[in-house]
Design an enzyme around this catalytic site. Sequence first.
Site, short mmCIF file in Angstrom:
data_model
loop_
_atom_site.label_atom_id
_atom_site.label_comp_id
_atom_site.label_asym_id
_atom_site.label_seq_id
_atom_site.Cartn_x
_atom_site.Cartn_y
_atom_site.Cartn_z
N GLU A 1 31.24 40.04 47.42
CA GLU A 1 31.65 39.43 46.16
C GLU A 1 32.44 38.16 46.47
O GLU A 1 33.40 38.18 47.24
CB GLU A 1 32.53 40.36 45.34
CG GLU A 1 32.96 39.76 44.00
CD GLU A 1 34.05 40.56 43.30
OE1 GLU A 1 33.87 40.87 42.12
OE2 GLU A 1 35.07 40.87 43.96
N GLU B 1 38.89 49.80 40.44
CA GLU B 1 39.16 48.85 41.52
C GLU B 1 40.61 48.34 41.48
O GLU B 1 40.99 47.62 40.55
CB GLU B 1 38.22 47.66 41.39
CG GLU B 1 38.44 46.58 42.42
CD GLU B 1 37.60 45.33 42.16
OE1 GLU B 1 37.48 44.50 43.08
OE2 GLU B 1 37.07 45.17 41.04
#
Length: 281
Positions: free
Chosen positions: A242, A148
């Site tokens: 998230e 990520e």
Amino acid sequence: MKIGVNTWVWTSPFTTADFDLIPKIGRMGFDVLEVALDDPGLIDAPLLRKAAADNGLAITVCGAFGPTRDIASEDAAIRANGANYIRSSIAFTEAVGSTLFSGPVYSAVGKTRMVPEAQKKREWAWCVETLQDIAGAAMDAGVTVGIEPLNRFESDMVNLTEQALALIDDVGSSAYGIHIDTFHANIEEKSIPEAIRAAGKRLVHVHACENDRGIPGSGHQDWKGIRDALAEIEYDGALVIESFTPGAVEIAKAASIWRPLAPSQDELASAGANYLRNLFG
């Protein structure tokens, strides 16, 4: 499209004592429970697997990379600790019946410095070496590790999809894929849809986050463009909301959540799920 939510929306660290969140997440209509793995030792993996299944939820796992888990550190002991954490996270991911562990595995969240090019190359090499060593364990477990990119205020190492692709190429293992978080990409990428297209078949995970980490659909993200790009590459992974509470131990400072981002954490999750479901449905 499978819609998920990360446990950091409500709590950190997530532990066995927090399993009462699981039925609520199921009732909200989510398909995926994303476990924020601050500490694998705090979670009963077999019980979690059963609880998720009982509530119709698949599982993905997201790593927490504080300064003691930095596989690009100059300190060999810290690099070793980071590698051990990734290995234990892969084992946990397999134990809960998941095939995805992801996050900024390459360095520590909040590590931002101006350093000489020679030092950057050393840190990159340490990272590549560690990920190469871990690749076999991931493949044996049937777990893909998503890399990520983070924004410039949270990392000085991998900020762009193209940098994550370069890291995967240097590691040279199919155990790794790309994890795009739209919050970070909104800051760094010229175009999130184009970043998605660049990742292509190597895109294994998406954090569907509004530009301020509030309710998806309430800000200025190009959600239609994101949707169309995901359809174009035939993405079949999860879209996971998230966000964070201010008490997120491993990444509290870097996440910089100083104020409420929605009327409640429940509304952030449920309203976000409804928006994404309508958009992608």
